[in-house]
Design a protein around this motif. Structure first.
Motif, short mmCIF file in Angstrom:
data_model
loop_
_atom_site.label_atom_id
_atom_site.label_comp_id
_atom_site.label_asym_id
_atom_site.label_seq_id
_atom_site.Cartn_x
_atom_site.Cartn_y
_atom_site.Cartn_z
N HIS A 40 1.34 -0.91 -0.27
CA HIS A 40 0.41 0.10 0.07
C HIS A 40 0.71 1.26 -0.18
CE1 HIS A 40 0.55 -0.74 4.64
NE2 HIS A 40 0.83 0.46 4.29
N ARG A 41 -0.18 2.38 -0.35
CA ARG A 41 0.92 3.42 0.25
C ARG A 41 0.04 4.08 1.09
NH1 ARG A 41 0.98 4.85 -5.48
NH2 ARG A 41 3.08 4.37 -5.45
N ALA A 42 0.15 5.42 1.36
CA ALA A 42 -0.85 6.03 2.52
C ALA A 42 0.06 7.41 2.99
CB ALA A 42 -0.25 5.36 4.14
N SER A 43 -0.70 8.18 3.37
CA SER A 43 -0.01 9.51 3.26
C SER A 43 -0.98 9.89 4.63
CB SER A 43 -0.41 10.85 2.26
OG SER A 43 -0.39 10.33 1.41
N TYR A 44 -0.24 10.99 6.11
CA TYR A 44 -0.44 10.51 7.33
C TYR A 44 -0.03 12.43 7.05
CZ TYR A 44 -0.21 6.14 7.50
OH TYR A 44 0.10 4.63 7.45
N GLU A 45 -0.99 13.82 8.34
CA GLU A 45 -1.06 15.15 8.91
C GLU A 45 -0.62 14.43 9.84
OE1 GLU A 45 -3.43 18.36 8.82
OE2 GLU A 45 -5.07 16.30 8.83
N LEU A 46 0.75 15.50 10.52
CA LEU A 46 1.07 15.30 11.28
C LEU A 46 0.55 16.51 11.96
CD1 LEU A 46 5.91 14.17 10.57
CD2 LEU A 46 2.68 13.15 11.31
N THR A 47 0.43 16.71 13.47
CA THR A 47 -0.06 17.71 14.75
C THR A 47 0.67 17.65 15.56
OG1 THR A 47 -1.89 16.55 14.70
CG2 THR A 47 -2.55 17.90 13.08
N LEU A 48 0.32 18.50 16.56
CA LEU A 48 1.19 18.09 17.71
C LEU A 48 0.19 18.09 18.56
CD1 LEU A 48 3.06 19.29 19.33
CD2 LEU A 48 2.38 21.54 20.38
N GLU A 49 0.46 16.92 19.16
CA GLU A 49 0.31 15.78 20.17
C GLU A 49 -0.43 16.74 22.30
OE1 GLU A 49 -2.37 12.94 21.98
OE2 GLU A 49 -2.48 14.15 20.38
N ARG A 50 1.19 16.68 22.29
CA ARG A 50 1.42 17.51 23.86
C ARG A 50 2.63 18.03 23.47
NH1 ARG A 50 0.77 12.28 24.09
NH2 ARG A 50 2.29 10.98 24.44
N ALA A 51 3.05 19.35 24.32
CA ALA A 51 4.47 19.65 24.93
C ALA A 51 5.08 19.82 25.99
CB ALA A 51 4.20 20.91 24.21
N VAL A 255 1.76 8.14 17.32
CA VAL A 255 1.77 8.63 18.22
C VAL A 255 2.98 8.77 18.03
CG1 VAL A 255 1.76 10.40 20.73
CG2 VAL A 255 -0.06 9.65 19.56
N PHE A 256 4.25 9.89 18.25
CA PHE A 256 5.73 10.09 18.47
C PHE A 256 6.05 10.65 19.90
CE2 PHE A 256 4.94 9.56 13.27
CZ PHE A 256 5.27 8.63 13.09
N ASP A 257 7.11 9.98 19.93
CA ASP A 257 7.38 10.82 22.07
C ASP A 257 8.88 11.00 21.59
OD1 ASP A 257 7.47 12.27 23.94
OD2 ASP A 257 5.88 10.51 24.72
N TYR A 258 9.05 12.71 21.26
CA TYR A 258 10.34 12.21 21.09
C TYR A 258 10.82 13.97 22.60
CZ TYR A 258 10.30 11.87 16.56
OH TYR A 258 10.06 11.47 15.15
N GLY A 259 9.65 13.43 23.99
CA GLY A 259 10.22 14.22 24.77
C GLY A 259 9.68 15.52 25.26
N ASP A 260 10.80 16.26 25.02
CA ASP A 260 10.38 18.07 25.04
C ASP A 260 8.57 17.87 24.21
OD1 ASP A 260 12.11 18.46 26.06
OD2 ASP A 260 13.01 18.93 24.50
N PHE A 261 8.12 17.28 23.21
CA PHE A 261 6.88 16.85 22.28
C PHE A 261 6.97 15.40 22.19
CE2 PHE A 261 10.07 18.25 18.79
CZ PHE A 261 9.51 17.14 17.69
#
Length: 278
Positions: A40-51, A255-261
């Motif tokens: 498959h081919r997929a597209s995703y929109e990324l938005t801020l979940e939390r900071a 959800v991608f969690d990078y620590g600060d955000f």
């Protein structure tokens, strides 16, 4: 996304002892996961979940992902771009392009990664790797940025095989697997220790607004992933992910969690890719 699904067999690598909770999925479940996979081919929109830091005021981005059948293997193409606003500090604008090929028996792998900073290429990583067998030792050879060979420890698997194992784990009702995954992108010679934990049982999901023809009626599983350094002195995860995985391999609601955000990725486009005549 680590190739999604952005990671050997029976051994819990961080301690070197067998761990029943981290054992591999049953062979039948793994075979079923491979047979059901949908290119498959997929597209995703990324938005801020939390900071968690006042330095991060906004974040957004886009992610495109393609997982295709190349007859002798699977090809993955991922393109990601993120923009992060940091109050009085200069904003961050970064991303990467990830291309890989993985043999269907899980023993060979090629990778090419470009990293970008404000639209300009900042680094290229490329190379190839092979294993004696899935979950056995092997060797990786980097062509860029510095040519070198890296030994792969016993227990190593490649990203597509790890994706199969996570789906099989969830389908079989297993709670957790722990794997050493090589994808070429991590700071520790391309290796990560990855914990994948299923958060709930099999669960029918309402027909989605995107890709209903591919996803409607399929069971989906929410899985939490923690990526650790192979350096035993570093006990905290480098980063964490949460993802909803359908039985055919399509993923949504990351959800991608990078620590600060943390960023949330939602599916906005999905299409099936044809299976080639091999």
């Amino acid at each position: 996304m680590r190739c999604l699904f952005p990671a050997v067999f029976i051994v819990l690598v961080t301690t070197g002892v067998a761990n029943p909770a981290a054992a591999g999925p049953q062979e039948a479940a793994l075979k079923h996961a491979i047979e059901r996979f949908q290119p498959h081919r997929a597209s995703y929109e990324l938005t801020l979940e939390r900071a968690r830091s006042s330095d991060v005021s906004a974040a957004s981005g886009q992610l495109s992902f393609e997982w295709a059948d190349a007859c002798d293997g699977w090809t993955v193409r991922q393109l990601t771009r993120m923009e992060v606003s940091r109050g009085q500090e200069p904003s961050l604008d970064f991303g990467w392009r990830f291309d890989s090929w993985e043999a269907k028996d899980g023993t060979s792998y090629r990778f090419f990664i470009d990293r970008f900073d404000h639209g300009r290429k900042s680094e290229t990583i490329s190379g190839r790797a092979s294993l004696q067998a899935v979950g056995k030792a092997g060797t990786a050879h980097f062509d860029e940025p510095v040519e070198r060979d890296v030994p792969l420890p016993a227990g190593t698997i490649f990203p597509t095989w790890h994706s199969y194992e996570m789906i099989a784990m969830a389908e079989a009702g297993q709670q957790q697997i722990w794997r050493t995954v090589f994808d070429g992108s991590a700071d520790d010679d391309g290796l990560s220790e990855v914990s994948a934990v299923r958060s709930d049982g099999k669960k029918p999901v309402a027909a989605p607004k995107v890709g209903a023809d591919l996803l409607a009626g399929l069971e989906a599983h929410r899985i939490f992933l923690a990526y650790y350094s192979t350096d035993p002195s570093r006990s905290e995860p480098v980063h964490e992910q949460e993802v909803l995985i359908y039985g055919n391999g399509v993923a949504d609601d990351f959800v991608f969690d990078y620590g600060d955000f943390a960023l949330r990725a939602r599916l906005v486009e999905l299409e099936a890719l044809p299976k080639p005549k091999c």
